[in-house]
Scaffold this motif. Structure first.
Motif, PDB file in Angstrom:
ATOM      1  N   ARG A  25       4.848  -6.713  -2.284  1.00 37.01           N
ATOM      2  CA  ARG A  25       4.394  -6.854  -0.896  1.00 37.01           C
ATOM      3  C   ARG A  25       5.124  -5.960   0.090  1.00 37.01           C
ATOM      4  NH1 ARG A  25       3.827 -13.165  -1.371  1.00 37.01           N
ATOM      5  NH2 ARG A  25       1.644 -13.254  -2.023  1.00 37.01           N
ATOM      6  N   THR A  26       6.157  -5.269  -0.385  1.00 38.77           N
ATOM      7  CA  THR A  26       6.875  -4.376   0.510  1.00 38.77           C
ATOM      8  C   THR A  26       6.458  -2.936   0.174  1.00 38.77           C
ATOM      9  OG1 THR A  26       8.709  -5.926   0.386  1.00 38.77           O
ATOM     10  CG2 THR A  26       9.169  -3.782   1.404  1.00 38.77           C
ATOM     11  N   PRO A  27       5.638  -2.301   1.015  1.00 42.48           N
ATOM     12  CA  PRO A  27       5.082  -0.992   0.647  1.00 42.48           C
ATOM     13  C   PRO A  27       6.148   0.033   0.253  1.00 42.48           C
ATOM     14  CG  PRO A  27       3.918  -1.866   2.544  1.00 42.48           C
ATOM     15  CD  PRO A  27       5.053  -2.814   2.275  1.00 42.48           C
ATOM     16  N   GLU A  28       7.295   0.035   0.921  1.00 36.79           N
ATOM     17  CA  GLU A  28       8.327   1.024   0.581  1.00 36.79           C
ATOM     18  C   GLU A  28       8.775   0.826  -0.869  1.00 36.79           C
ATOM     19  OE1 GLU A  28       8.316  -0.871   3.262  1.00 36.79           O
ATOM     20  OE2 GLU A  28       7.976   0.645   4.817  1.00 36.79           O
ATOM     21  N   ALA A  31       5.723   1.489  -3.380  1.00 35.64           N
ATOM     22  CA  ALA A  31       5.460   2.937  -3.497  1.00 35.64           C
ATOM     23  C   ALA A  31       6.556   3.599  -4.327  1.00 35.64           C
ATOM     24  CB  ALA A  31       5.382   3.564  -2.107  1.00 35.64           C
ATOM     25  N   SER A  50       1.498  -3.058  -8.861  1.00 37.52           N
ATOM     26  CA  SER A  50       1.031  -4.317  -8.283  1.00 37.52           C
ATOM     27  C   SER A  50       0.771  -5.275  -9.439  1.00 37.52           C
ATOM     28  CB  SER A  50      -0.248  -4.088  -7.475  1.00 37.52           C
ATOM     29  OG  SER A  50      -0.543  -5.240  -6.723  1.00 37.52           O
ATOM     30  N   PHE A  95      -0.655  -4.854   2.594  1.00 37.22           N
ATOM     31  CA  PHE A  95       0.511  -4.144   2.052  1.00 37.22           C
ATOM     32  C   PHE A  95       0.099  -3.150   0.959  1.00 37.22           C
ATOM     33  CE2 PHE A  95      -0.049  -8.414   0.388  1.00 37.22           C
ATOM     34  CZ  PHE A  95      -0.173  -8.198  -0.975  1.00 37.22           C
ATOM     35  N   VAL A  96      -0.979  -3.459   0.240  1.00 30.44           N
ATOM     36  CA  VAL A  96      -1.467  -2.535  -0.804  1.00 30.44           C
ATOM     37  C   VAL A  96      -2.009  -1.256  -0.158  1.00 30.44           C
ATOM     38  CG1 VAL A  96      -3.279  -2.202  -2.547  1.00 30.44           C
ATOM     39  CG2 VAL A  96      -1.876  -4.272  -2.595  1.00 30.44           C
ATOM     40  N   ASN A  98      -1.017   0.050   2.608  1.00 37.03           N
ATOM     41  CA  ASN A  98       0.134   0.864   3.026  1.00 37.03           C
ATOM     42  C   ASN A  98       0.833   1.513   1.836  1.00 37.03           C
ATOM     43  OD1 ASN A  98      -0.298   0.392   5.737  1.00 37.03           O
ATOM     44  ND2 ASN A  98       0.904  -1.516   5.713  1.00 37.03           N
ATOM     45  N   THR A  99       0.924   0.776   0.734  1.00 38.85           N
ATOM     46  CA  THR A  99       1.536   1.342  -0.473  1.00 38.85           C
ATOM     47  C   THR A  99       0.745   2.568  -0.932  1.00 38.85           C
ATOM     48  OG1 THR A  99       2.264  -0.867  -1.140  1.00 38.85           O
ATOM     49  CG2 THR A  99       2.241   0.840  -2.848  1.00 38.85           C
TER      50      THR A  99
END
Lengths: 320, 320
Positions: A25-28, A31, A50, A95-96, A98-99
């Motif tokens: 859930r945290t894009p940084e 990614a 994911s 969040f996906v 943004n990832t």
């Protein structure tokens, strides 16, 4: 297949600090984990980090990892299914999005998005987690057929929205993982699996994004699977690619080295990779493993197969 | 398939008092447990109560149940394999001989003996127990091919002796259980599975006892399996019997109701049993489940399918 994972020390370093959902859930973080295998190996594509259960949480379903998915309250009653609300596309997994954007900015390699097949998602939702025989799921499907179709329709609609979301955000191919397709009879798959896959895949018509489908241990279903509107069929290690070529005319094959063989000596890894490449001649072939990388895999063996694949030259035997 | 088990209260009553090996090794108990399903249901045959790991203990291999088999010291080294001594036939499992004799005295129903397939036995011996991916086994087979063949040859010789022993003691059919055949690729099965099965089955030529083979989740191996010298092919629930009929010309089919469907309502059980019977028309068919009875099965559903099978009349559709 999944490329990131516990076999990479750089993945374990992150996993030691964060919970699985926090990573997803945290894009940084997601990614970074997506890109880890590309930093280490000369891979030709990335696959989103994911889980197939990700979109379900946006419908209010509580899922933990232990380490496989555990559904806190299994979904079996008509009431529980009626209470499921299809989230607006933007609420499914922001969040996906943004990832995906972060990965696309950082890497020029194609990015593959993915989702779980409805019948495989239903297996976890109804059982409450993994199972040795999926007896609860199979009984439920047969004793509650109308409710089962309601649940599968919901999961198909959610998956369609979720894949559209990923495509809009920038993924360049999508793969549907049907990890538990193989436990079902031809008839059960025909009634509860195939129609929902067709609905999802048809909804992606015209997006221009290649559709990949993977069913594990599903040789008995190949006659049905060949009717799916897909560009790429991903096959596990069980059936050799030259046989799959006949079974799936006109499709690109993806696969199919047994991930367990990456635990073997470099001699075996080399031989088996070359064999897979040879068996893939005769048509378009995306080299891949037959399933995800095992946690005990030596990263050097992954590097070795990437090198072998890149060094391989199609010969005159190739009837492409 | 296995008929006795935890779904029967009379089995649980015995299991509460004795360990699993004690039950297997005490002829009075093993015979009683073998006969329990016949006392309750109007079954047409009995299957010996034992375990595929039984003959291995006579070769000095320590095995516990927890509840699946656990091999105390997994067998992986050349030394460990060299130390394996083929026991004299009379030393393999004298208690099994006595169990068979007791069952034959007590019941006029045919008694089926059984053994594990060498590659399935090797899976437990090398892994040390069950596994999610059998990565240790697969790596070992490929990295230690000569040792693997030594182990499989030993297991074939032991199995041949063990089945001869059972036939001499009075079993009227033998079944080879290859529960883990389906995890292997066509090539791995070709090298490590098929030759040893052929050796065992050929050694039973001329005994006059029908040979049954069961591989689970093995539709991708059916082309190879059809070359086995067997009278009966036992198929799991995945492929419908009418399709199996084409795949196995000249063989009697055994199967193939999904044991998970016995957890469903009596309506579903009735429908699915009748469907299996219909799909079995067109040639000789031994009605059976596609795998062992699940522990949560209501005994009434077993009684129901026995009644349906006995009441079923082959119709003019039957092309026998």
């Amino acid at each position: 297949m999944r490329q990131a994972g516990r076999y990479l020390p750089e993945y374990r370093a992150i996993k030691d600090r964060f919970g699985f959902w926090e990573m997803v859930r945290t894009p940084e973080i997601a990614a970074e984990v997506t890109l880890q295998p590309l930093r280490r190996f000369d891979l030709d594509a990335a696959i989103l980090f994911s889980d197939i259960m990700t979109p379900l949480t946006s419908a209010g379903i509580q899922i933990e990892f232990n380490p496989g998915p555990c559904v806190t309250t299994p979904i079996r009653s008509h009431d529980a299914i009626r209470r499921l609300r299809l989230p607006h596309r933007s609420a499914i997994a922001p969040f996906v999005v943004n990832t995906i954007k972060m990965v696309r900015e950082e890497s020029v390699r194609p990015l593959i998005g993915f989702a779980g097949a409805p019948l495989t998602l239903a297996a976890y939702l109804v059982e409450g987690g993994g199972s040795a025989d999926y007896g609860v799921l199979k009984r439920w499907l047969h004793d509650n057929t109308p409710a089962a179709h309601d649940l599968l329709r919901f999961l198909s609609d959610l998956t369609t929205r979720y894949l559209h979301l990923q495509i809009e955000a920038g993924v360049q191919a999508v793969q549907i993982f049907d990890s538990w397709a193989g436990i079902h009879s031809v008839r059960t798959y025909d009634e509860f699996g195939l129609p929902y896959l067709k609905q999802i895949l048809a909804a992606l018509d015209g997006t221009g994004v290649p559709r990949i489908y993977l069913a594990v241990g599903a040789a008995h279903l190949y006659r049905q699977i060949r009717t799916l509107p897909i560009e790429v069929i991903s096959v596990d290690w069980r059936t050799p690619l030259d046989e799959c070529r006949t079974l799936f005319p006109g499709k690109t094959l993806q696969g199919n080295l047994d991930p367990a063989l990456l635990l073997a000596s470099s001699k075996v890894v080399t031989e088996e990779t070359r064999r897979t490449l040879r068996q893939g001649l005769g048509g378009p072939h995306i080299f891949n493993l037959g399933h995800g990388v095992l946690a005990t895999t030596p990263p050097d063996n992954v590097a070795r197969i990437v090198d072998i694949v890149h060094a391989y030259t199609r010969t005159e035997d190739d009837v492409l």
